[in-house]
Design an enzyme around this catalytic site. Structure first.
Site, PDB file in Angstrom:
ATOM      1  CB  SER A  34      -8.934  23.108 -11.818  1.00 34.69           C
ATOM      2  OG  SER A  34      -9.559  22.110 -12.603  1.00 34.69           O
ATOM      3  CE1 TYR A  43      -4.273  20.185 -12.459  1.00 35.67           C
ATOM      4  CE2 TYR A  43      -6.605  19.740 -12.092  1.00 35.67           C
ATOM      5  CZ  TYR A  43      -5.603  20.498 -12.676  1.00 35.67           C
ATOM      6  OH  TYR A  43      -5.931  21.574 -13.460  1.00 35.67           O
TER       7      TYR A  43
END
Length: 276
Positions: free
Chosen positions: A144, A157
């Site tokens: 990401s 995350y």
């Protein structure tokens, strides 16, 4: 790899978003697909959307990618039914606890790591023998832009996406002189349902998730063909990538705070502000 017709493409998290887009794009190229998701209904809908494409065969299985034995069983089914994998896209992931560090529970970190990081490890290791046997292949691991910078309310995350980055970059070096290419994807704001159900998720989605999944799927396929290893694509991805190496950490943190402070304006953050 340059062409994908009759090649077997493994895609985790194929029941929605980017995973579904990868499935549709590879189907149009005449590939065989091995699809996974934890959401049975979502996976069924993806398979329905493949009707009328050039897909040669589809094998699907519902399971949690954090389950190593389930991943190994899936790999064996793919070998037997589709002849072994050529491309593996470790795409499955969750948004995590979506809380500041001091409100996270230990199980929040454990669950996010089990899926976002160990799901990638399990998928890579389960299918690598098939890529070696094929004498060619590609591994695509999805990190990401939050694997480039840390952001508030996402410590679990971000940690998993940084971990995927480190794991994949190590694998790149290990396979440098092999016929297997390794690709690390840092998606920016892709319009998926990853923020669904978390506090502030609707605002986050409206503000940041603007790029259509099909656009990144097509770009990743081009990068597999060209051999490009680091793939940064999606809304605001270039500016985040630039900030990750061109700015001092202090300046970058101030910038991220200013950018995201409206999303942080909740009771769970105000308690810290009052004590400061």
């Amino acid at each position: 790899m340059k062409q994908f017709e009759n090649k077997t493409i493994v895609i985790t998290g194929a029941g929605s978003g980017m995973g579904r887009a990868y499935a549709i794009e590879f189907a149009q190229l005449g590939a065989k697909l091995a699809l996974n998701d934890f959401d049975a209904n979502g996976l069924t809908e993806t398979i329905r959307l493949l009707q009328g494409t050039r897909v040669k065969a589809v094998h699907s299985k519902v399971f949690d990618v954090s389950d190593r034995q389930a991943m190994l069983a899936f790999a064996e089914e793919v070998r037997v039914r589709l002849g072994g994998a050529h491309v593996v896209i470790n795409n499955a992931g969750i948004s995590g606890g979506a809380k500041p560090v001091w409100l996270m529970e230990p199980q929040d970190y454990e669950r996010t790591f089990a899926i976002n990081f160990f799901g990638v490890v399990h998928g890579t290791r389960a299918f690598l023998p098939q890529l070696f046997a094929a004498g060619e292949g590609a591994i695509v691991n999805v990190s990401s832009v939050f694997g480039l910078v840390g952001t508030p309310g996402a410590s679990d995350y971000c940690a998993t996406k940084f971990a995927v980055r480190g794991f994949t970059e190590s694998l790149m070096v290990e396979l440098q002189n092999s016929p297997i290419s390794v690709h690390l994807v840092h998606p920016g704001g892709i319009r998926t349902n990853i923020a669904k159900g978390i506090e502030g998720g609707e605002d986050f989605t409206a503000k940041y998730l603007k790029t259509e999944p099909i656009d990144i799927a097509r770009y990743v396929i081009r990068c597999i063909r060209s051999g490009k290893q680091r793939i940064v694509f999606g809304h605001q991805s270039f500016s985040i990538w630039l900030a990750s190496w061109a700015m001092s950490l202090e300046r970058r943190n101030r910038m991220l705070y200013q950018e995201m402070k409206d999303l942080m304006d909740a009771a769970q953050y105000r308690i810290v502000k009052r004590r400061a």
